[in-house]
Scaffold this motif. Sequence first.
Motif, mmCIF file in Angstrom:
data_model
loop_
_atom_site.group_PDB
_atom_site.id
_atom_site.type_symbol
_atom_site.label_atom_id
_atom_site.label_comp_id
_atom_site.label_asym_id
_atom_site.label_seq_id
_atom_site.Cartn_x
_atom_site.Cartn_y
_atom_site.Cartn_z
ATOM 1 N N MET A 150 0.822 -1.200 0.000
ATOM 2 C CA MET A 150 0.000 0.000 0.000
ATOM 3 C C MET A 150 0.866 1.265 0.000
ATOM 4 N N ASN A 151 1.972 1.241 0.726
ATOM 5 C CA ASN A 151 2.855 2.396 0.796
ATOM 6 C C ASN A 151 3.482 2.690 -0.567
ATOM 7 N N PHE A 152 3.782 1.634 -1.320
ATOM 8 C CA PHE A 152 4.360 1.807 -2.651
ATOM 9 C C PHE A 152 3.396 2.537 -3.577
ATOM 10 N N PHE A 153 2.129 2.152 -3.547
ATOM 11 C CA PHE A 153 1.132 2.791 -4.415
ATOM 12 C C PHE A 153 0.882 4.235 -4.013
ATOM 13 N N LYS A 154 0.888 4.505 -2.720
ATOM 14 C CA LYS A 154 0.705 5.872 -2.249
ATOM 15 C C LYS A 154 1.874 6.755 -2.694
ATOM 16 N N SER A 155 3.080 6.237 -2.540
ATOM 17 C CA SER A 155 4.264 6.989 -2.966
ATOM 18 C C SER A 155 4.262 7.213 -4.472
ATOM 19 N N THR A 156 3.850 6.202 -5.220
ATOM 20 C CA THR A 156 3.785 6.324 -6.673
ATOM 21 C C THR A 156 2.768 7.379 -7.079
ATOM 22 N N LEU A 157 1.614 7.379 -6.429
ATOM 23 C CA LEU A 157 0.593 8.382 -6.751
ATOM 24 C C LEU A 157 1.059 9.793 -6.419
ATOM 25 N N ILE A 158 1.728 9.949 -5.298
ATOM 26 C CA ILE A 158 2.233 11.277 -4.928
ATOM 27 C C ILE A 158 3.266 11.750 -5.939
ATOM 28 N N TYR A 159 4.177 10.862 -6.323
ATOM 29 C CA TYR A 159 5.205 11.225 -7.305
ATOM 30 C C TYR A 159 4.570 11.550 -8.647
ATOM 31 N N LEU A 160 3.604 10.751 -9.075
ATOM 32 C CA LEU A 160 2.935 10.972 -10.353
ATOM 33 C C LEU A 160 2.190 12.304 -10.359
ATOM 34 N N ALA A 161 1.457 12.578 -9.288
ATOM 35 C CA ALA A 161 0.685 13.827 -9.222
ATOM 36 C C ALA A 161 1.603 15.045 -9.215
ATOM 37 N N SER A 162 2.677 14.994 -8.428
ATOM 38 C CA SER A 162 3.579 16.152 -8.383
ATOM 39 C C SER A 162 4.317 16.327 -9.703
ATOM 40 N N SER A 163 4.671 15.242 -10.343
ATOM 41 C CA SER A 163 5.357 15.327 -11.636
ATOM 42 C C SER A 163 4.415 15.882 -12.707
ATOM 43 N N MET A 164 3.178 15.424 -12.715
ATOM 44 C CA MET A 164 2.209 15.944 -13.686
ATOM 45 C C MET A 164 1.939 17.425 -13.446
ATOM 46 N N PHE A 165 1.868 17.834 -12.192
ATOM 47 C CA PHE A 165 1.644 19.243 -11.888
ATOM 48 C C PHE A 165 2.828 20.090 -12.352
ATOM 49 N N ALA A 166 4.043 19.631 -12.079
ATOM 50 C CA ALA A 166 5.245 20.396 -12.445
ATOM 51 C C ALA A 166 5.401 20.512 -13.954
ATOM 52 N N LYS A 167 5.017 19.490 -14.682
ATOM 53 C CA LYS A 167 5.153 19.527 -16.137
ATOM 54 C C LYS A 167 3.905 20.092 -16.816
ATOM 55 N N GLY A 168 2.785 20.017 -16.163
ATOM 56 C CA GLY A 168 1.543 20.504 -16.747
ATOM 57 C C GLY A 168 1.310 21.985 -16.563
ATOM 58 N N LEU A 169 1.872 22.562 -15.513
ATOM 59 C CA LEU A 169 1.660 23.985 -15.247
ATOM 60 C C LEU A 169 2.182 24.878 -16.370
ATOM 61 N N PRO A 170 3.409 24.673 -16.867
ATOM 62 C CA PRO A 170 3.845 25.506 -18.004
ATOM 63 C C PRO A 170 2.971 25.316 -19.244
ATOM 64 N N PHE A 171 2.500 24.102 -19.455
ATOM 65 C CA PHE A 171 1.628 23.850 -20.605
ATOM 66 C C PHE A 171 0.304 24.591 -20.454
#
Length: 133
Positions: A1-22
Amino acid sequence: MNFFKSTLIYLASSMFAKGLPFLLLPYITRVLEPEQFGLAAIFMLVYSVFIALVGSNSQTAISRIFYREKSKVKFTNLISNLITYNLILCCAVFILTYTISPYLESILGIPSAYFIVLPLIALFTVVYQQLLT
């Protein structure tokens, strides 16, 4: 469960960081004229070159030494030596930039004050990245 939570947090922050300039691109193109947009692109290009000059890819050395050295003292010495090395490189790049900034201003059309500040901004960026590594 911790792995999936960490993956979701990383995915969301990465999408936000790359999506904001777009998402900001339509707003920026409406506010800036084509000439100003080109100057901003040139400024970012020169900033990237300064990061490469000042940083000299020291994050790779930090990652490599972190796993190779078992001594915390040696690793701390490495970090302080790299920051000192980057500071010396920043001073050299600053002197060079200060000398040729009028020439760069006439070629690129960006005020020379921006070129003088860029090595310092690049130094702060590199040190910040080193401390995060």
